[in-house]
Scaffold this active site. Structure first.
Site, PDB file in Angstrom:
ATOM      1  N   GLY A 184       8.203 -17.961 -60.416  1.00 32.56           N
ATOM      2  CA  GLY A 184       9.043 -17.889 -59.232  1.00 32.56           C
ATOM      3  C   GLY A 184       9.454 -19.289 -58.796  1.00 32.56           C
TER       4      GLY A 184
ATOM      5  N   GLY B 179       5.751 -15.714 -61.990  1.00 35.14           N
ATOM      6  CA  GLY B 179       6.728 -14.664 -61.734  1.00 35.14           C
ATOM      7  C   GLY B 179       7.350 -14.091 -62.987  1.00 35.14           C
TER       8      GLY B 179
ATOM      9  CD  GLU C  30       0.133 -18.205 -60.583  1.00 36.05           C
ATOM     10  OE1 GLU C  30       1.212 -17.675 -60.896  1.00 36.05           O
ATOM     11  OE2 GLU C  30      -0.857 -18.238 -61.363  1.00 36.05           O
TER      12      GLU C  30
ATOM     13  CG  ASP D  58       1.872 -14.562 -56.862  1.00 33.34           C
ATOM     14  OD1 ASP D  58       1.842 -15.011 -58.025  1.00 33.34           O
ATOM     15  OD2 ASP D  58       2.780 -14.836 -56.058  1.00 33.34           O
TER      16      ASP D  58
END
Length: 381
Positions: free
Chosen positions: A71, A120, A143, A151
């Site tokens: 992302g 992402g 992350e 996530d």
């Protein structure tokens, strides 16, 4: 190539071939990092095609040398600094909704994972039915080095990898190659890159949504690669022994205890990564993956949405902003975590990341009811 349904962005390209639709991530200079416009475009496409009887198969791929590097969190951080954390909440709300729709989709999706697949990028592929890797594929969930946590529903698929391999991958941010992805279940097929175009042409000629038929086509082009001898998957018993421990402190102590007996590069690299990562991120990541073991993909995404909102608000730590500064913006790669030591991150603070956000305008992630609860990963160890 036509624009996606109702999309006003050229960041997602759509190619129509019979009953097949190919969605192309089109930000090659940014390694196809997911922007808000890309997520919106994907949402519109997936939603429209699920109801369209004239569409039976989706192919997802990236333009250029990466599938998707994650992302666009740098844009999220800039928007939070300039405006409000609520832009970030909106970004992640849409992204997690897309992850959920992909994970519960009733038509087969074939993701062609060439090059980098991180964060992402994993969210728009690993939740899908078929994940085709090649010799150029590199997967990671990095992350914890950014002050974030795995996530995009990663607590669902990491917790379903063999043994405690998911804890190892999620906490260290280790890079996996294609044979490792196939062996642990993150990928379903390995296809050499020189056969990928032929596979794609065959998939564009199908007239079925039958996953067994689609699988049969991919099987014709796939091979079974061997794990490299130095792969950590060949030491799964050590990973299970260390990463099954209850706390991050115990995991690190266990890995350091094993290191003198194991001359492998992966264990020294794991120690270095764990020592450099955000202590807060490590603790909330471990708890998240552990909880994911008994939850549906929807429950994982709802919990992760609470967590990411707390992270963006800086409620209990501003490590996310510091990590993005050090890794993505200033690029000095020397983040100053607060608190700086694991023993200073107390259990009661970790628990707060899993609670509702105390803001009258905040709402839990609302996911529509679907027939599926998420896909089963099949390791090929």
């Amino acid at each position: 190539m036509a624009a996606p349904p109702h999309a006003d962005s050229d960041q997602v390209l759509v190619e129509a071939n019979g009953v097949t639709r190919t969605l192309v991530l089109n930000r090659p200079k940014q390694l196809n990092a997911l922007s808000s416009a890309m997520i919106t475009g994907f949402l519109r496409c997936f939603t429209a095609y699920e109801e369209d009887e004239g569409v039976k198969l989706l192919i997802v791929k990236g333009k250029g040398r990466a599938f998707c590097a994650g992302g666009d969190v740098a844009a999220v951080v800039r928007s939070i600094n300039n405006d409000s954390w609520k832009y970030g909440a909106h970004f992640f709300r849409n992204e997690f909704l897309l992850n959920y729709i992909i994970a519960t989709y009733n038509k087969p999706q074939v993701s062609l994972l060439t090059g980098i697949v991180m964060g992402g990028g994993a969210g728009v592929s690993i939740h899908g039915k078929f994940r085709v890797v090649t010799e150029s594929t590199v997967f990671a969930m990095p992350e914890t080095a950014l002050g974030l946590f795995p996530d995009i529903g990663a607590s669902y698929f990491l917790s379903r990898l063999p043994g405690f391999y998911g804890e190892y991958v999620g906490l260290t941010g280790v890079r996996l190659d294609a044979p490792e992805m196939l062996a642990c279940g993150l990928a379903t097929h390995f296809v050499p890159s020189d056969r990928l175009a032929s596979l794609e042409e065959s998939l564009k000629k199908v007239d079925t949504s039958d996953p067994f038929a689609i699988c049969g086509i991919i099987d014709q082009y796939s091979q079974q690669p061997s794990l490299k001898e130095k792969s950590a998957l060949n030491r799964l018993e050590i990973i299970n022994k260390c990463f099954s421990k209850r706390t991050v402190e115990e995991i690190i102590a266990s890995v350091e205890q094993e290191a003198p007996n194991v001359a492998d590069e992966w264990i020294a690299s794991a120690i270095q990564s764990l020592r450099k990562a955000s202590p807060t991120s490590l603790k909330i990541s471990l708890k998240s993956i552990r909880e994911g073991r008994t939850q549906t993909v929807g429950e994982c995404l709802r919990r992760e949405y609470r967590m990411v909102c707390h992270v963006m608000r800086g409620d209990f730590s501003r490590d996310f902003f510091e990590g993005c500064r050090a890794i993505l913006l200033d690029k000095d790669r020397n983040p100053k975590w607060m608190p700086p030591r694991l023993e200073e991150v107390h259990d009661e603070v970790v628990e707060k990341y899993f609670s509702k956000v105390d803001d009258p305008e905040w709402e839990d992630l609302d996911l529509p009811p679907r027939r599926s609860h998420g896909r089963r990963l099949v390791p090929k160890l």
